[in-house]
Write an enzyme that holds these catalytic residues in place. Structure first.
Site, PDB file in Angstrom:
ATOM      1  N   HIS A 218       9.641   4.556   4.965  1.00 21.36           N
ATOM      2  CA  HIS A 218       8.876   4.504   3.718  1.00 21.36           C
ATOM      3  C   HIS A 218       8.070   3.217   3.581  1.00 21.36           C
ATOM      4  O   HIS A 218       7.602   2.901   2.485  1.00 21.36           O
ATOM      5  CB  HIS A 218       9.788   4.677   2.502  1.00 21.36           C
ATOM      6  N   GLU A 258      -1.200   5.764  -6.564  1.00 23.56           N
ATOM      7  CA  GLU A 258      -0.737   6.410  -5.342  1.00 23.56           C
ATOM      8  C   GLU A 258      -0.490   7.904  -5.554  1.00 23.56           C
ATOM      9  O   GLU A 258       0.011   8.322  -6.602  1.00 23.56           O
ATOM     10  CB  GLU A 258       0.549   5.737  -4.853  1.00 23.56           C
ATOM     11  N   ARG A 275      -0.745  -4.429  -9.890  1.00 23.47           N
ATOM     12  CA  ARG A 275      -0.938  -5.733  -9.249  1.00 23.47           C
ATOM     13  C   ARG A 275      -1.964  -5.584  -8.145  1.00 23.47           C
ATOM     14  O   ARG A 275      -2.381  -4.479  -7.799  1.00 23.47           O
ATOM     15  CB  ARG A 275       0.377  -6.222  -8.641  1.00 23.47           C
TER      16      ARG A 275
END
Length: 282
Positions: A218, A258, A275
């Site tokens: 991941h 995402e 961020r």
């Protein structure tokens, strides 16, 4: 007007921000642990403040010490970089409470997107509150997680309770928050991100896409921008959803939204990183 910036970070990102500040004629201030006293970011800055200690928990994660360092060094603003305190709403508030400029999104936006369940609610995405055979496979996921921690794939209903228990335990250990949720598991999906930038007047730009599908445990290994093979319809949908996510929390600054894209070309919202992204140069 900002004349001096302290970067509450180290390494590549601190060096990159310092370079940009130098080009803009802005004074720079570094902070460093004892172990990083001779690091490149310290040598590149116009001034440096020591944070006593060697462990991150005693230095780069001490928001109170960093705010004191900024005030003592005469900085006007604080840039958090990525990692460390970059998604810490309390640190952002401490910076502004000290009369300094926070170079990042509002604390309220950080808090709203910190929980994946809250982020999905803002976009009108309902969680799987009751899992049936027709929903399988599903993914149990930590609401405050990242990096693959607190995640379990469930392919049989009989395994769901154990997966929930294990994910909660790992989430508490890794993030101090045991909230988990269940969502459809996308088999062989592509991981696609949209880079956004927002100003203080409500304008949000979707700057482009990145494909981050090649991962190990991941963790992203290779990224490609723009993401290849997206249809015009899907590209537009990803950008529109990213902009909508940013506007839902009155976002300011750089951020990343995402998605997973399944084999049928359908986009599934994952989360928003409030961020500067590690891979933003891509």
């Amino acid at each position: 007007m900002i004349t001096s910036v302290l970067v509450a970070n180290r390494g590549e990102i601190a060096c990159r921000v310092f370079r940009t500040c130098r080009e803009a004629g802005i004074r720079t201030v570094a902070v460093h642990s004892d172990a990083d006293e001779t690091a490149l970011h310290v040598r590149l800055a116009d001034a440096a403040v020591r944070l006593p200690g060697t462990a991150s928990a005693d230095t780069y994660l001490r928001g109170d010490l960093i705010v004191k360092a900024a005030v003592a060094a005469g900085a006007d603003a604080v840039h958090p970089g990525y990692g460390f305190l970059s998604e810490n709403a309390d640190f952002a508030r401490a910076v502004t409470d000290a009369g300094l400029t926070w170079i990042g999104p509002p604390p309220e936006a950080i808090e709203a997107m910190a929980s994946k369940t809250r982020a999905k609610e803002l976009l009108g995405i309902a969680p799987l509150n009751r899992v049936t055979e027709a929903d399988l496979p599903v993914l149990v996921k930590a609401a405050a997680g990242g990096g693959g921690r607190g995640m379990r794939v469930v392919r049989r209903l009989a395994d769901l309770d154990d997966a929930l228990t294990a994910a909660r335990a790992e989430a508490v250990s890794a993030f101090g928050d045991g909230e988990v949720f269940v969502e459809p598991y996308v088999e062989n999906g592509r991981h696609v991100e949209v880079q956004i930038l927002a100003d203080t007047h409500g304008t949000v730009w979707a700057l482009g896409t990145r494909d981050c599908s090649l991962q190990r445990r991941h963790q992203k290994v290779i990224e490609e921008a723009p993401a290849p093979g997206l249809s015009p319809r899907l590209d537009a949908e990803l950008r529109e959803t990213a902009v909508r996510a940013a506007r839902s929390v009155s976002y300011v600054g750089a951020g990343t939204v995402e998605f997973l894209v399944d084999a049928h070309g359908r986009a599934h919202f994952l989360e928003m990183n409030t961020r500067l992204q590690v891979e933003h140069p891509v």
